[in-house]
Design an enzyme around this catalytic site. Sequence first.
Site, mmCIF file in Angstrom:
data_model
loop_
_atom_site.group_PDB
_atom_site.id
_atom_site.type_symbol
_atom_site.label_atom_id
_atom_site.label_comp_id
_atom_site.label_asym_id
_atom_site.label_seq_id
_atom_site.Cartn_x
_atom_site.Cartn_y
_atom_site.Cartn_z
ATOM 1 N N GLY A 101 0.859 -1.188 0.000
ATOM 2 C CA GLY A 101 0.000 0.000 0.000
ATOM 3 C C GLY A 101 0.889 1.230 0.000
ATOM 4 O O GLY A 101 2.029 1.194 -0.464
ATOM 5 N N ARG A 102 0.351 2.323 0.557
ATOM 6 C CA ARG A 102 1.109 3.588 0.532
ATOM 7 C C ARG A 102 2.471 3.439 1.193
ATOM 8 O O ARG A 102 3.498 3.859 0.658
ATOM 9 C CB ARG A 102 0.316 4.680 1.257
ATOM 10 C CG ARG A 102 -0.864 5.182 0.486
ATOM 11 C CD ARG A 102 -1.712 6.065 1.382
ATOM 12 N NE ARG A 102 -2.407 5.268 2.370
ATOM 13 C CZ ARG A 102 -3.706 5.050 2.363
ATOM 14 N NH1 ARG A 102 -4.481 5.590 1.471
ATOM 15 N NH2 ARG A 102 -4.270 4.276 3.285
ATOM 16 N N ILE A 103 2.507 2.834 2.398
ATOM 17 C CA ILE A 103 3.774 2.768 3.137
ATOM 18 C C ILE A 103 4.729 1.770 2.472
ATOM 19 O O ILE A 103 5.918 2.057 2.290
ATOM 20 C CB ILE A 103 3.533 2.452 4.631
ATOM 21 C CG1 ILE A 103 2.691 3.581 5.269
ATOM 22 C CG2 ILE A 103 4.867 2.276 5.377
ATOM 23 C CD1 ILE A 103 2.242 3.336 6.701
ATOM 24 N N SER B 37 0.848 -8.646 -2.020
ATOM 25 C CA SER B 37 -0.258 -7.787 -1.633
ATOM 26 C C SER B 37 -1.515 -8.440 -2.159
ATOM 27 O O SER B 37 -1.417 -9.248 -3.093
ATOM 28 C CB SER B 37 -0.097 -6.439 -2.352
ATOM 29 O OG SER B 37 -0.050 -5.374 -1.463
ATOM 30 N N ALA C 145 4.532 -2.592 11.168
ATOM 31 C CA ALA C 145 3.087 -2.619 10.876
ATOM 32 C C ALA C 145 2.283 -2.817 12.160
ATOM 33 O O ALA C 145 1.905 -1.826 12.818
ATOM 34 C CB ALA C 145 2.797 -3.687 9.848
ATOM 35 N N ARG C 146 2.052 -4.061 12.530
ATOM 36 C CA ARG C 146 1.347 -4.351 13.778
ATOM 37 C C ARG C 146 1.915 -5.641 14.379
ATOM 38 O O ARG C 146 2.243 -6.583 13.649
ATOM 39 C CB ARG C 146 -0.155 -4.555 13.538
ATOM 40 C CG ARG C 146 -0.950 -3.274 13.332
ATOM 41 C CD ARG C 146 -1.022 -2.428 14.612
ATOM 42 N NE ARG C 146 -1.823 -1.230 14.448
ATOM 43 C CZ ARG C 146 -1.357 -0.025 14.104
ATOM 44 N NH1 ARG C 146 -0.075 0.129 13.854
ATOM 45 N NH2 ARG C 146 -2.150 1.012 14.012
ATOM 46 N N GLU D 217 1.339 -4.205 23.484
ATOM 47 C CA GLU D 217 1.927 -2.869 23.721
ATOM 48 C C GLU D 217 1.159 -2.155 24.819
ATOM 49 O O GLU D 217 -0.063 -2.287 24.875
ATOM 50 C CB GLU D 217 1.856 -2.038 22.439
ATOM 51 C CG GLU D 217 2.687 -2.635 21.315
ATOM 52 C CD GLU D 217 2.595 -1.835 20.015
ATOM 53 O OE1 GLU D 217 2.023 -0.734 20.026
ATOM 54 O OE2 GLU D 217 3.072 -2.320 18.998
ATOM 55 N N HIS E 158 7.000 1.663 19.213
ATOM 56 C CA HIS E 158 5.939 2.044 18.256
ATOM 57 C C HIS E 158 6.038 3.541 17.909
ATOM 58 O O HIS E 158 5.141 4.323 18.246
ATOM 59 C CB HIS E 158 4.542 1.719 18.809
ATOM 60 C CG HIS E 158 3.512 1.601 17.708
ATOM 61 N ND1 HIS E 158 2.432 0.750 17.798
ATOM 62 C CD2 HIS E 158 3.397 2.229 16.508
ATOM 63 C CE1 HIS E 158 1.695 0.866 16.686
ATOM 64 N NE2 HIS E 158 2.267 1.771 15.899
ATOM 65 N N GLY F 90 6.986 4.711 14.623
ATOM 66 C CA GLY F 90 7.144 4.864 13.173
ATOM 67 C C GLY F 90 6.725 6.229 12.647
ATOM 68 O O GLY F 90 7.346 6.774 11.749
HETATM 69 C C1 DGY Z 1 -0.622 4.173 12.776
HETATM 70 O O1 DGY Z 1 -0.899 5.313 12.395
HETATM 71 O O2 DGY Z 1 -1.378 3.227 12.635
HETATM 72 C C2 DGY Z 1 0.658 4.012 13.480
HETATM 73 O O3 DGY Z 1 0.907 2.707 13.816
HETATM 74 C C3 DGY Z 1 0.645 4.856 14.715
HETATM 75 O O4 DGY Z 1 1.406 5.959 14.578
#
Ligand code: DGY
Length: 331
Positions: free
Chosen positions: A167-169, A188, A248-249, A278, A296, A298
């Site tokens: 995606g974008r990131i 993807s 990501a997560r 977290e 976390h 980013g």
């Molecule tokens: C998001 O925007 O989902 C990031 O993980 C938090 O900054």
Amino acid sequence: MRSIIHAKESSMKPALMIAFPIPSPVIERAQQEFDVVHTDIEISTEQIIRIATEKQVRAIMVSMGQKITQSVLDQLPPSLKIIATSSVGYDHFDLKAAQNKGIQLTNTPDVLTDSTADFTLLLILSACRRAPEYTEIMNKGWGTRFGQDEMLGTEVTGKTLGILGMGRIGQAVAKRARGFGIKILYNSPRRLSPELELDATYFSDFKKMLPHCEILSLHAPARATTAQIMNTETFSLLPAQSIFINTARGSLVDEEALIQALRSKHLFAAGLDVFQNEPHFDTRFLEFPNVVLAPHMGSATLETRIAMGLRALENIRSSLSGQRPRDLLTS
Ligand code: DGY
């Protein structure tokens, strides 16, 4: 005593609660159009419910740590029209429950793409080039010159990077990585158009991509389909001595399997900004000098955090003025 709640005398403006700390330009902008109550700490959902009810708020701005479940939605006042998260991820939202209650939910895509991609490169470079170990050596006073065969990292230039979630990131990471002569592979749900794909190689099957990834970086959202997509089997499909990056997560990773892949030295290094639990992450990760850890962060630049807050405000403004918010997640 430190006050955590800030509110001005109520006015005729619509009431907005900002339920977590955010840079002051966002608060100042919000105060121009809303009757704002904001907090110095990320408050619990119980506190959100209490303040929202007392102030009869029309809008709430939350961050990714504040879980908006069916039960929370049921206890919020009927005055509430929108909950805007200042994050791109929205796995902390129960979309269906909000939809059923007629509460709009929005997120903040686009504005954090660059900072998150920059941070991903920081983790890739730090993991490949052993930055945490070098910092530790310097902190301990160094003292003995290293031989040319000692404490060696692995070259970044020319590596092959696999991206899960283009995606974008993911695309912004690919753009930066190309500057290092890195070859891009990706998986993807959909293949990109040729103008966006450029020289990247698409794999419709994630598992088939893994054996080719000298570096693997996760950029997919947290969904049922991505839960623990990195597990004992998928880590074992990576080549020996590969590098694993996650901005990501945490839910995308079976952390037991990751710890095992680090213990067995199947992975050369890892860079982790996100965790299953977290902020109480698994402290066994601290055992590994070759793991770069971050809490976390980013999207954590001043510019981006202001942009995220302003984008959330824009969504709130549209909603309360009867327009469709740009980043509406509920229909
Ligand atoms: C998001 O925007 O989902 C990031 O993980 C938090 O900054």
